[in-house]
Design an enzyme around this catalytic site. Structure first.
Site, PDB file in Angstrom:
ATOM      1  N   TYR A  96     -10.906 -35.759   8.343  1.00 61.75           N
ATOM      2  CA  TYR A  96     -11.978 -36.179   9.213  1.00 61.75           C
ATOM      3  C   TYR A  96     -12.331 -34.713  10.072  1.00 61.75           C
ATOM      4  O   TYR A  96     -11.585 -34.026  10.330  1.00 61.75           O
ATOM      5  CB  TYR A  96     -11.624 -37.648  10.114  1.00 61.75           C
ATOM      6  CG  TYR A  96     -10.564 -37.324  11.155  1.00 61.75           C
ATOM      7  CD1 TYR A  96     -10.683 -36.938  12.436  1.00 61.75           C
ATOM      8  CD2 TYR A  96      -9.185 -37.496  10.602  1.00 61.75           C
ATOM      9  CE1 TYR A  96      -9.736 -36.678  13.261  1.00 61.75           C
ATOM     10  CE2 TYR A  96      -8.141 -37.368  11.532  1.00 61.75           C
ATOM     11  CZ  TYR A  96      -8.282 -36.923  13.128  1.00 61.75           C
ATOM     12  OH  TYR A  96      -7.302 -36.903  13.948  1.00 61.75           O
ATOM     13  N   CYS A  97     -13.600 -34.995  11.100  1.00 60.80           N
ATOM     14  CA  CYS A  97     -13.635 -34.048  11.954  1.00 60.80           C
ATOM     15  C   CYS A  97     -14.452 -34.664  12.881  1.00 60.80           C
ATOM     16  O   CYS A  97     -14.189 -35.672  13.144  1.00 60.80           O
ATOM     17  CB  CYS A  97     -14.608 -32.646  11.127  1.00 60.80           C
ATOM     18  SG  CYS A  97     -16.425 -33.128  10.613  1.00 60.80           S
ATOM     19  N   TRP A  98     -15.264 -33.864  13.831  1.00 63.61           N
ATOM     20  CA  TRP A  98     -15.696 -34.551  14.809  1.00 63.61           C
ATOM     21  C   TRP A  98     -16.729 -35.713  14.512  1.00 63.61           C
ATOM     22  O   TRP A  98     -16.657 -36.765  15.090  1.00 63.61           O
ATOM     23  CB  TRP A  98     -16.590 -33.412  15.715  1.00 63.61           C
ATOM     24  CG  TRP A  98     -17.470 -34.155  16.826  1.00 63.61           C
ATOM     25  CD1 TRP A  98     -18.738 -34.160  16.930  1.00 63.61           C
ATOM     26  CD2 TRP A  98     -16.609 -34.775  18.104  1.00 63.61           C
ATOM     27  NE1 TRP A  98     -18.698 -34.902  18.546  1.00 63.61           N
ATOM     28  CE2 TRP A  98     -17.641 -35.018  18.717  1.00 63.61           C
ATOM     29  CE3 TRP A  98     -15.476 -34.941  18.476  1.00 63.61           C
ATOM     30  CZ2 TRP A  98     -17.149 -35.652  20.280  1.00 63.61           C
ATOM     31  CZ3 TRP A  98     -15.182 -35.314  19.851  1.00 63.61           C
ATOM     32  CH2 TRP A  98     -16.257 -35.937  20.564  1.00 63.61           C
ATOM     33  N   SER A 104     -15.826 -31.521   7.763  1.00 71.28           N
ATOM     34  CA  SER A 104     -14.836 -32.290   7.157  1.00 71.28           C
ATOM     35  C   SER A 104     -15.421 -32.380   5.610  1.00 71.28           C
ATOM     36  O   SER A 104     -14.617 -32.498   4.739  1.00 71.28           O
ATOM     37  CB  SER A 104     -14.776 -33.701   7.767  1.00 71.28           C
ATOM     38  OG  SER A 104     -15.927 -34.296   7.934  1.00 71.28           O
ATOM     39  N   TYR A 125     -14.266 -38.180  13.865  1.00 71.95           N
ATOM     40  CA  TYR A 125     -13.232 -38.689  14.904  1.00 71.95           C
ATOM     41  C   TYR A 125     -14.117 -39.673  15.989  1.00 71.95           C
ATOM     42  O   TYR A 125     -13.359 -40.732  16.539  1.00 71.95           O
ATOM     43  CB  TYR A 125     -12.738 -37.533  15.958  1.00 71.95           C
ATOM     44  CG  TYR A 125     -12.392 -37.802  17.084  1.00 71.95           C
ATOM     45  CD1 TYR A 125     -10.889 -38.274  17.258  1.00 71.95           C
ATOM     46  CD2 TYR A 125     -13.087 -37.869  18.388  1.00 71.95           C
ATOM     47  CE1 TYR A 125     -10.555 -38.648  18.452  1.00 71.95           C
ATOM     48  CE2 TYR A 125     -12.439 -38.174  19.484  1.00 71.95           C
ATOM     49  CZ  TYR A 125     -11.300 -38.449  19.680  1.00 71.95           C
ATOM     50  OH  TYR A 125     -10.654 -38.969  20.883  1.00 71.95           O
TER      51      TYR A 125
END
Length: 353
Positions: A96-98, A104, A125
């Site tokens: 996952y990323c932001w 991601s 996130y």
């Protein structure tokens, strides 16, 4: 290529199934909050992310994407060379990323091309954070809490730790907050987590508890240091039954001297914290306490802090905030404090099993 998108709720439910949870945000983002057990595999570090953002604003999106793509490619290669060489073909990471977008997506795409069974969190996130908040509110209402009460120095945290060793379910909010809860309670050399990370820690701790068994928790005010206890959890604690520790003053003094030994070894830090009480207790009282520190008379200092600062507001505050306090059962702690805590825990832990 094996790449499966997951909702945030499904990802959180299945955390134990993944070989690794990869947070590909920058170290600064990761430090503020992350999924429990996540590894930080930044595809852009803080400086690189800021640099790409500046190019985007000053020159344009196309130039920013070119520069960012080169940085991302190098960083992904470094992570794979350093950390993924021993992964078997059926390894299943969660990424996952932001917001579940470019960062991601790039990492997940490369890992999936290699042949790993990659799962990608939709919404990243931000979606995970929203799910944690939502689930934490729901979790707070699922448990029966047993609130351990007692004045400062009665050993509430010690009893929690002893209960845990005896197999009881425990929610140690002060440990999760890295703070003992009082104005003197900051732990030397340890910073408190962010509010978001504190809530994530509480969520993770409650996820590991069984709803059919009670959870022991220490009575707290709204804040532990700089951190706020989630409202749904605090409301549930306020409405829960209480048990009250009764501890003689000499034992309380000894417990506090042991728990705050780091401060008595660092008088300058102790004086700094005492000075924060000047507005509440007045310059004359603080001057008296500073003299006790200078003389190394810490037992007298603790007795006066209890008598003049901590104890006066305790009973009134508990009666106002905790509905079960007036009906709380008394548990005496005498003699050797640890033996007494073991005896109390042996009586309470079977009720939790």
């Amino acid at each position: 290529m094996s790449l499966r998108p997951l909702s945030a709720d499904e990802a959180l439910t299945r955390l134990a199934e993944f070989g690794a949870v990869l947070d590909v945000r920058s170290p600064g983002e990761f430090a503020l909050d992350r999924v429990p057990g996540a590894l930080n595999w930044p595809v852009l570090d803080d400086a690189e992310r800021a640099h790409v953002g500046t190019i985007y604003k000053q020159i344009g999106a196309f130039e920013a994407r070119k520069i960012g793509a080169a940085l991302v490619a190098r960083n992904i290669a470094r992570h794979i060379e350093r950390d993924a060489q021993n992964w078997p073909k059926d390894f299943a990471p969660l990424v996952y990323c932001w917001r579940g977008g470019n960062r991601s997506g790039a990492m997940a795409h490369v890992l999936a091309q290699i042949g790993f069974r990659v799962h990608l969190v939709q919404g990243g996130y931000k979606a995970l954070r929203a799910a944690v908040v939502r689930q934490l509110d729901a979790l707070a209402g699922q448990f029966q809490f047993e609130v351990i009460c007692g004045p400062t120095g009665s050993g509430k945290s010690r009893l929690l730790q002893t209960l845990q060793r005896h197999g009881a379910q425990v929610l140690d909010l002060e440990a999760l907050a890295a703070h003992r809860g009082s104005v003197l309670g900051a732990l030397p050399g340890e910073n408190q987590p962010s509010q978001k990370q504190f809530e994530t820690r509480i969520w993770s701790a409650l996820r590991g508890c069984a709803p059919e068994r009670p959870v022991f928790v220490e009575c707290e005010s709204k804040k532990i240091g700089k951190l706020q206890i989630p409202a749904a959890l605090l409301d549930r604690m306020h409405a829960s039954p209480c048990l009250r520790l009764e501890v003689d003053l000499p034992i309380r003094v000894q417990i506090l001297l042991e728990d705050y030994a780091a401060l008595t070894r660092d008088p300058q830090e102790l004086l700094k914290r005492l000075d924060t009480l000047t507005e509440l207790r007045g310059k004359q009282t603080i001057a008296r306490w500073r003299e006790l520190v200078a003389a190394g008379d810490f037992p007298t200092l603790v007795q006066e802090l209890l008598a003049q600062h901590y104890d006066p507001s305790y009973s009134g505050s508990m009666a106002r905030n905790y509905q079960g306090f007036a009906r709380s059962s008394a548990w005496p702690v005498a003699g050797s404090a640890q033996q007494a805590f073991d005896a109390v825990a042996r009586q309470l832990a079977p009720q939790a099993a």
